[in-house]
Design a protein around this motif. Structure first.
Motif, PDB file in Angstrom:
ATOM      1  N   GLN A 248       0.808  -1.209   0.000  1.00 14.67           N
ATOM      2  CA  GLN A 248       0.000   0.000   0.000  1.00 14.67           C
ATOM      3  C   GLN A 248       0.848   1.270   0.000  1.00 14.67           C
ATOM      4  N   MET A 249       2.086   1.157   0.418  1.00 13.72           N
ATOM      5  CA  MET A 249       2.917   2.342   0.597  1.00 13.72           C
ATOM      6  C   MET A 249       3.959   2.544  -0.512  1.00 13.72           C
ATOM      7  N   CYS A 250       4.186   1.524  -1.358  1.00 15.11           N
ATOM      8  CA  CYS A 250       5.231   1.615  -2.383  1.00 15.11           C
ATOM      9  C   CYS A 250       4.637   1.701  -3.782  1.00 15.11           C
ATOM     10  N   HIS A 251       5.405   2.223  -4.704  1.00 16.33           N
ATOM     11  CA  HIS A 251       4.961   2.398  -6.086  1.00 16.33           C
ATOM     12  C   HIS A 251       4.543   1.082  -6.725  1.00 16.33           C
ATOM     13  N   GLY A 252       5.173  -0.007  -6.339  1.00 22.32           N
ATOM     14  CA  GLY A 252       4.889  -1.289  -6.972  1.00 22.32           C
ATOM     15  C   GLY A 252       3.602  -1.942  -6.540  1.00 22.32           C
ATOM     16  N   GLY A 253       2.889  -1.361  -5.576  1.00 18.28           N
ATOM     17  CA  GLY A 253       1.635  -1.958  -5.129  1.00 18.28           C
ATOM     18  C   GLY A 253       1.862  -3.367  -4.590  1.00 18.28           C
ATOM     19  N   PRO A 254       0.957  -4.312  -4.869  1.00 21.76           N
ATOM     20  CA  PRO A 254       1.091  -5.665  -4.315  1.00 21.76           C
ATOM     21  C   PRO A 254       2.408  -6.341  -4.648  1.00 21.76           C
ATOM     22  N   PHE A 255       3.033  -5.966  -5.771  1.00 20.55           N
ATOM     23  CA  PHE A 255       4.318  -6.567  -6.121  1.00 20.55           C
ATOM     24  C   PHE A 255       5.391  -6.229  -5.083  1.00 20.55           C
ATOM     25  N   ALA A 256       5.212  -5.138  -4.368  1.00 15.56           N
ATOM     26  CA  ALA A 256       6.183  -4.744  -3.353  1.00 15.56           C
ATOM     27  C   ALA A 256       6.057  -5.568  -2.082  1.00 15.56           C
ATOM     28  N   GLY A 261       8.868 -14.537  -6.421  1.00  7.14           N
ATOM     29  CA  GLY A 261       8.363 -15.715  -7.104  1.00  7.14           C
ATOM     30  C   GLY A 261       6.876 -15.932  -6.982  1.00  7.14           C
ATOM     31  N   GLN A 262       6.196 -15.143  -6.146  1.00  9.04           N
ATOM     32  CA  GLN A 262       4.762 -15.291  -5.932  1.00  9.04           C
ATOM     33  C   GLN A 262       3.986 -14.225  -6.710  1.00  9.04           C
ATOM     34  N   SER A 263       2.815 -14.593  -7.214  1.00 11.59           N
ATOM     35  CA  SER A 263       2.043 -13.704  -8.080  1.00 11.59           C
ATOM     36  C   SER A 263       1.656 -12.401  -7.385  1.00 11.59           C
ATOM     37  N   GLY A 264       1.886 -11.295  -8.084  1.00  8.97           N
ATOM     38  CA  GLY A 264       1.368 -10.006  -7.642  1.00  8.97           C
ATOM     39  C   GLY A 264       0.036  -9.689  -8.301  1.00  8.97           C
ATOM     40  N   MET A 265      -0.157 -10.179  -9.527  1.00  9.73           N
ATOM     41  CA  MET A 265      -1.384  -9.914 -10.258  1.00  9.73           C
ATOM     42  C   MET A 265      -2.600 -10.510  -9.563  1.00  9.73           C
ATOM     43  N   ALA A 266      -2.418 -11.624  -8.871  1.00  7.01           N
ATOM     44  CA  ALA A 266      -3.555 -12.295  -8.229  1.00  7.01           C
ATOM     45  C   ALA A 266      -4.237 -11.398  -7.213  1.00  7.01           C
ATOM     46  N   GLN A 267      -3.497 -10.464  -6.628  1.00  6.78           N
ATOM     47  CA  GLN A 267      -4.071  -9.578  -5.618  1.00  6.78           C
ATOM     48  C   GLN A 267      -4.799  -8.382  -6.215  1.00  6.78           C
ATOM     49  N   LEU A 268      -4.628  -8.153  -7.524  1.00  2.00           N
ATOM     50  CA  LEU A 268      -5.211  -6.963  -8.148  1.00  2.00           C
ATOM     51  C   LEU A 268      -6.638  -7.177  -8.639  1.00  2.00           C
ATOM     52  N   ARG A 269      -7.031  -8.431  -8.895  1.00  3.67           N
ATOM     53  CA  ARG A 269      -8.395  -8.774  -9.311  1.00  3.67           C
ATOM     54  C   ARG A 269      -8.834  -7.931 -10.519  1.00  3.67           C
ATOM     55  N   LEU A 270      -7.996  -7.948 -11.553  1.00  2.00           N
ATOM     56  CA  LEU A 270      -8.270  -7.149 -12.736  1.00  2.00           C
ATOM     57  C   LEU A 270      -9.184  -7.898 -13.699  1.00  2.00           C
ATOM     58  N   LEU A 271      -9.948  -7.133 -14.479  1.00  2.00           N
ATOM     59  CA  LEU A 271     -10.777  -7.709 -15.531  1.00  2.00           C
ATOM     60  C   LEU A 271      -9.915  -7.995 -16.754  1.00  2.00           C
ATOM     61  N   ASN A 272     -10.337  -8.965 -17.565  1.00  2.82           N
ATOM     62  CA  ASN A 272      -9.665  -9.235 -18.828  1.00  2.82           C
ATOM     63  C   ASN A 272     -10.254  -8.328 -19.894  1.00  2.82           C
ATOM     64  N   ASP A 273      -9.506  -7.304 -20.273  1.00  6.14           N
ATOM     65  CA  ASP A 273      -9.996  -6.320 -21.239  1.00  6.14           C
ATOM     66  C   ASP A 273      -9.395  -6.512 -22.626  1.00  6.14           C
ATOM     67  N   LYS A 274      -8.894  -7.712 -22.901  1.00  2.00           N
ATOM     68  CA  LYS A 274      -8.285  -7.953 -24.211  1.00  2.00           C
ATOM     69  C   LYS A 274      -9.320  -7.755 -25.305  1.00  2.00           C
TER      70      LYS A 274
END
Length: 277
Positions: A248-256, A261-274
């Protein structure tokens, strides 16, 4: 002009296919996926693995520029990222150099500097501070691009994208890059007459943007969209901030905050907008 687009089947690459096809004589789209559906006028598709030089080099023959968006787009164990994200970048630059490619436009990421606190408004010239192996691959490729410019005069523009997806959390109020602004950003990286080696943050004109693009103004990127339109709803629904959480405090968000080796995208719950072609 001949352009090559890697990562054409991805969520960002799929949005670039139509505008890139419209601005060049021939667009070669490539990805590891078997196909990408209906092709646009002037577009051809070749399935290829970025980690295999013998598959990549033929695609770049006669190309003027490469828009390199192909990669694993998440944190993974280093061994899984090594081929597509590290070796793949080398293959693009080396094959591009051998083929006489003028410029590479690369999808870098905020994760190259993701461990800086968001209280610091960082510019394009801060030292690398990666938050993950994924971010480390972005640092590697930025340094690769600088080296090929300084040693071989091969130009590159490195787009440090913050977040190009739906605005689904309060972090995105500052980090959002709209698809229209992304297309403008890539277009400016292509049509600017001379770029040398350049880094620019991929972010829209958000009131809460935590980065500074002033030193990259020569690229002519002038974002138009603003995530503030989503602020009232997101802030009303957001839980209290945990000031001990790097996510929450760093620019990288959940990746920080995730373990290496563990997924950061899984915490973002993004939609597939392809896009669908």
């Amino acid at each position: 002009m001949k352009l090559v687009l890697t990562g054409a089947a991805g969520s960002l690459g799929s949005h670039l296919r139509a505008p890139l096809a419209a601005m060049c004589d021939a667009l070669v789209s490539t990805d590891i996926a078997p196909d990408i559906g209906t092709l646009y006028p002037g577009e051809t598709y070749v399935q290829a693995d970025l980690a295999q030089m013998d598959q990549i080099a033929p695609l770049l023959e006669g190309a003027d520029m490469v828009v390199h968006f192909g990669a694993i787009v998440d944190e993974k164990p280093f061994e899984e990222l090594l081929g597509p994200n590290f070796v793949g970048s080398y293959n693009i630059w080396e094959a591009g150099y051998q083929a006489g490619v003028k410029r590479v436009v690369y999808a870098s990421s905020i994760h190259a500097v993701g461990m800086y606190p968001k209280s610091e408004c960082i510019g394009i010239d801060v030292p690398h501070r990666p938050d993950t192996f994924y971010g480390l691959a972005k640092c590697f490729t930025e340094d690769l691009g600088r080296m090929y410019w300084e040693k071989r005069q091969m130009e590159s523009v490195h787009l440090r994208i913050l977040s190009c997806a739906d605005v689904a959390n309060t972090r995105a109020l500052g980090s959002w890059l709209s698809y229209d602004d992304m297309i403008q950003l890539v277009t400016r990286a292509i049509d600017t007459p001379s770029v040398g080696f350049a880094i620019i943050y991929g972010v829209s004109n958000n009131d809460r943007t935590p980065v500074d693009n002033a030193k990259a103004a020569f690229l002519g990127y002038r974002p138009k969209d603003n995530a503030e339109q989503f602020a009232e709803k997101l802030l009303a629904e957001a839980p209290p901030v945990d000031v001990t959480d790097p996510g929450q405090m760093c620019h990288g968000g959940p990746f920080a905050s995730v373990d290496l080796g563990q997924s950061g995208m899984a915490q973002l719950r993004l939609l597939n907008d392809k896009t669908k072609s």
